[in-house]
Scaffold this motif. Structure first.
Motif, PDB file in Angstrom:
ATOM      1  N   ILE A 133       0.827  -1.200   0.000  1.00 51.35           N
ATOM      2  CA  ILE A 133       0.000   0.000   0.000  1.00 51.35           C
ATOM      3  C   ILE A 133       0.867   1.258   0.000  1.00 51.35           C
ATOM      4  O   ILE A 133       0.552   2.250  -0.675  1.00 51.35           O
ATOM      5  N   GLU A 134       1.968   1.220   0.739  1.00 47.94           N
ATOM      6  CA  GLU A 134       2.843   2.396   0.821  1.00 47.94           C
ATOM      7  C   GLU A 134       3.629   2.620  -0.461  1.00 47.94           C
ATOM      8  O   GLU A 134       3.975   3.756  -0.800  1.00 47.94           O
ATOM      9  N   THR A 135       3.909   1.536  -1.186  1.00 46.84           N
ATOM     10  CA  THR A 135       4.760   1.621  -2.366  1.00 46.84           C
ATOM     11  C   THR A 135       3.994   1.983  -3.626  1.00 46.84           C
ATOM     12  O   THR A 135       4.536   2.619  -4.533  1.00 46.84           O
ATOM     13  N   VAL A 136       2.726   1.587  -3.713  1.00 44.25           N
ATOM     14  CA  VAL A 136       1.982   1.737  -4.962  1.00 44.25           C
ATOM     15  C   VAL A 136       1.940   3.192  -5.424  1.00 44.25           C
ATOM     16  O   VAL A 136       2.009   3.475  -6.631  1.00 44.25           O
ATOM     17  N   GLU A 137       1.871   4.134  -4.490  1.00 39.87           N
ATOM     18  CA  GLU A 137       1.779   5.536  -4.895  1.00 39.87           C
ATOM     19  C   GLU A 137       3.072   6.055  -5.507  1.00 39.87           C
ATOM     20  O   GLU A 137       3.062   7.033  -6.263  1.00 39.87           O
ATOM     21  N   THR A 138       4.196   5.386  -5.222  1.00 42.01           N
ATOM     22  CA  THR A 138       5.478   5.853  -5.757  1.00 42.01           C
ATOM     23  C   THR A 138       5.668   5.471  -7.214  1.00 42.01           C
ATOM     24  O   THR A 138       6.570   5.982  -7.884  1.00 42.01           O
ATOM     25  N   ALA A 140       3.226   5.678  -9.581  1.00 46.04           N
ATOM     26  CA  ALA A 140       2.316   6.418 -10.470  1.00 46.04           C
ATOM     27  C   ALA A 140       2.971   7.700 -10.973  1.00 46.04           C
ATOM     28  O   ALA A 140       3.735   8.345 -10.260  1.00 46.04           O
ATOM     29  N   ARG A 141       2.638   8.087 -12.213  1.00 46.59           N
ATOM     30  CA  ARG A 141       3.186   9.299 -12.818  1.00 46.59           C
ATOM     31  C   ARG A 141       2.391  10.539 -12.450  1.00 46.59           C
ATOM     32  O   ARG A 141       2.904  11.651 -12.530  1.00 46.59           O
ATOM     33  N   GLU A 142       1.121  10.351 -12.068  1.00 46.89           N
ATOM     34  CA  GLU A 142       0.280  11.477 -11.704  1.00 46.89           C
ATOM     35  C   GLU A 142      -0.204  11.309 -10.271  1.00 46.89           C
ATOM     36  O   GLU A 142      -0.469  10.192  -9.814  1.00 46.89           O
ATOM     37  N   ASP A 143      -0.358  12.439  -9.588  1.00 47.09           N
ATOM     38  CA  ASP A 143      -0.733  12.404  -8.176  1.00 47.09           C
ATOM     39  C   ASP A 143      -2.085  11.739  -7.967  1.00 47.09           C
ATOM     40  O   ASP A 143      -2.260  10.933  -7.044  1.00 47.09           O
ATOM     41  N   TRP A 144      -3.078  12.038  -8.822  1.00 40.57           N
ATOM     42  CA  TRP A 144      -4.410  11.467  -8.619  1.00 40.57           C
ATOM     43  C   TRP A 144      -4.417   9.961  -8.871  1.00 40.57           C
ATOM     44  O   TRP A 144      -5.165   9.225  -8.221  1.00 40.57           O
ATOM     45  N   VAL A 145      -3.567   9.503  -9.791  1.00 43.07           N
ATOM     46  CA  VAL A 145      -3.449   8.061 -10.049  1.00 43.07           C
ATOM     47  C   VAL A 145      -2.814   7.368  -8.844  1.00 43.07           C
ATOM     48  O   VAL A 145      -3.210   6.259  -8.463  1.00 43.07           O
ATOM     49  N   ALA A 146      -1.837   8.028  -8.230  1.00 45.16           N
ATOM     50  CA  ALA A 146      -1.218   7.477  -7.025  1.00 45.16           C
ATOM     51  C   ALA A 146      -2.256   7.310  -5.915  1.00 45.16           C
ATOM     52  O   ALA A 146      -2.313   6.271  -5.239  1.00 45.16           O
ATOM     53  N   LYS A 147      -3.095   8.320  -5.753  1.00 42.73           N
ATOM     54  CA  LYS A 147      -4.138   8.251  -4.725  1.00 42.73           C
ATOM     55  C   LYS A 147      -5.181   7.195  -5.079  1.00 42.73           C
ATOM     56  O   LYS A 147      -5.716   6.506  -4.195  1.00 42.73           O
ATOM     57  N   ARG A 148      -5.478   7.060  -6.362  1.00 45.64           N
ATOM     58  CA  ARG A 148      -6.433   6.034  -6.808  1.00 45.64           C
ATOM     59  C   ARG A 148      -5.929   4.640  -6.471  1.00 45.64           C
ATOM     60  O   ARG A 148      -6.651   3.820  -5.893  1.00 45.64           O
ATOM     61  N   ASP A 149      -4.684   4.365  -6.834  1.00 47.16           N
ATOM     62  CA  ASP A 149      -4.132   3.033  -6.605  1.00 47.16           C
ATOM     63  C   ASP A 149      -4.022   2.722  -5.115  1.00 47.16           C
ATOM     64  O   ASP A 149      -4.251   1.589  -4.690  1.00 47.16           O
ATOM     65  N   THR A 150      -3.673   3.733  -4.334  1.00 49.34           N
ATOM     66  CA  THR A 150      -3.619   3.541  -2.885  1.00 49.34           C
ATOM     67  C   THR A 150      -5.004   3.228  -2.337  1.00 49.34           C
ATOM     68  O   THR A 150      -5.169   2.334  -1.485  1.00 49.34           O
ATOM     69  N   ALA A 151      -6.023   3.930  -2.830  1.00 43.38           N
ATOM     70  CA  ALA A 151      -7.388   3.703  -2.363  1.00 43.38           C
ATOM     71  C   ALA A 151      -7.867   2.294  -2.712  1.00 43.38           C
ATOM     72  O   ALA A 151      -8.506   1.624  -1.881  1.00 43.38           O
ATOM     73  N   VAL A 152      -7.562   1.831  -3.913  1.00 46.58           N
ATOM     74  CA  VAL A 152      -8.004   0.496  -4.327  1.00 46.58           C
ATOM     75  C   VAL A 152      -7.370  -0.576  -3.442  1.00 46.58           C
ATOM     76  O   VAL A 152      -8.063  -1.457  -2.910  1.00 46.58           O
ATOM     77  N   LEU A 153      -6.060  -0.519  -3.253  1.00 47.56           N
ATOM     78  CA  LEU A 153      -5.399  -1.534  -2.437  1.00 47.56           C
ATOM     79  C   LEU A 153      -5.828  -1.455  -0.978  1.00 47.56           C
ATOM     80  O   LEU A 153      -5.944  -2.481  -0.299  1.00 47.56           O
ATOM     81  N   THR A 154      -6.079  -0.247  -0.504  1.00 48.74           N
ATOM     82  CA  THR A 154      -6.537  -0.095   0.875  1.00 48.74           C
ATOM     83  C   THR A 154      -7.917  -0.714   1.055  1.00 48.74           C
ATOM     84  O   THR A 154      -8.210  -1.323   2.095  1.00 48.74           O
ATOM     85  N   LEU A 155      -8.770  -0.615   0.050  1.00 45.78           N
ATOM     86  CA  LEU A 155     -10.081  -1.263   0.091  1.00 45.78           C
ATOM     87  C   LEU A 155      -9.949  -2.784   0.093  1.00 45.78           C
ATOM     88  O   LEU A 155     -10.644  -3.481   0.841  1.00 45.78           O
ATOM     89  N   LEU A 156      -9.059  -3.306  -0.751  1.00 47.44           N
ATOM     90  CA  LEU A 156      -8.890  -4.759  -0.839  1.00 47.44           C
ATOM     91  C   LEU A 156      -8.415  -5.324   0.492  1.00 47.44           C
ATOM     92  O   LEU A 156      -8.911  -6.357   0.961  1.00 47.44           O
TER      93      LEU A 156
END
Length: 308
Positions: A133-138, A140-156
């Motif tokens: 979860i901590e690594t996925v945001e690093t 991503a090329r865009e800030d909103w994509v980083a937040k999206r990926d973090t949100a998805v994994l945090t939900l899972l």
């Protein structure tokens, strides 16, 4: 072998499938699998008896007939796991016909399912799940994509969702409450608690997403604004596995497995975990006790003086 089925049996199969779909609330993929399994069995009977058969032929089935079919399926390469599923479908169909046509289905029901080694869930260690979860945001090329990926994994991991369940959320779910209503396999609904960290991750993503998150539109979006594809999430985890040195079993579904296993390790009871995961049967959830036992045995064998 061509799967040519006499009209009477084909009609019975359609009626049976319609009934179990309606009463059991089975997923479309499950119903399709049952159709293929029973169709294969009926096609075998046509070739086995060498003549056109009808529903009356089901009343004449013997245990020897069942064994011949099972041997045929294994000979053509069907795995023990798949054959066990097919046998279950055939038993259900023949039992349904027996109730309506008044014959004894005992010879069919007596057929024993082949033994197979059930695959155990392969969860991540607690620190590995957190690093994911901590690594996925690093990555991503865009800030909103980083937040999206973090949100998805945090939900899972935080709610134990399947990836399909997480990606089925809509804009109406952007502001999460303490609980979340999830429609899982077969249309079954369940309520899962939402941790503050999960609510915050989803809120951060929603606030930064450049697309209009209307209540009836997908919550999670791809870079072009369309619904986020599960494959994008899977590829992201593949990249993280390389960065973190994790095994190929570190998949999106492994985050759900980790949710259940870590709850069990912390003292959660199986019934509660069953409800949170949306498992129809407790036996499915019990697989996690085997995971926990396997982990304890590894510790025992590596640490106990008499085991070394």
């Amino acid at each position: 072998m061509a799967r040519v089925i006499p009209a009477g049996l084909a009609d019975a199969l359609d009626h049976w499938l319609a009934e179990i779909r309606g009463v059991g609330g089975l997923a479309d993929k499950t119903v399709d699998a049952y159709r293929a399994d029973v169709a294969g069995f009926l096609s075998f009977l046509v070739n086995h008896e060498g003549d056109t058969i009808g529903r009356a032929a089901l009343s004449r089935l013997t245990l020897r007939d069942m064994r011949a079919w099972m041997a045929h399926e294994r000979a053509r390469g069907l795995s023990a796991r798949s054959l066990a599923r097919a046998l279950s479908a055939v038993k259900g169909f023949v039992g349904w016909c027996a109730e309506r046509d008044g014959f004894d289905p005992t010879p069919v029901l007596m057929a024993r399912s082949p033994k197979f080694q059930k695959k155990l869930p392969r969860p991540l260690a607690e620190d590995a799940a957190q690093r994911m979860i901590e690594t996925v945001e690093t990555l991503a090329r865009e800030d909103w994509v980083a937040k999206r990926d973090t949100a998805v994994l945090t939900l899972l991991y935080g709610c134990g969702l399947r990836i399909s369940e997480a990606l089925s959320l809509t804009g109406a779910d952007a502001s999460l409450s303490d609980t979340l209503r999830i429609r899982g396999k077969g249309g079954k609904e369940r309520i899962v608690p939402v941790l503050p960290v999960v609510r915050q991750a989803v809120s951060d993503y929603a606030a930064s997403c450049p697309f209009d998150l209307s209540p009836d539109q997908p919550l999670f979006r791809g870079v072009r604004g369309k619904a986020l594809s599960p494959r994008v999430v899977q590829k992201g985890m593949e990249a993280m596995r390389a960065v973190l040195g994790l095994p190929a079993s570190a998949t999106p579904h492994a985050m759900r497995h980790s949710f259940a296993t870590h709850l069990l390790n912390a003292g959660g009871d199986l019934r509660t975990i069953q409800e949170l995961l949306g498992h129809a049967s407790l036996s499915t959830t019990q697989a996690y006790t085997a995971v926990d036992t396997a982990r304890l045995m590894e510790v025992y064998e590596s640490a106990h003086p008499r085991a070394r």
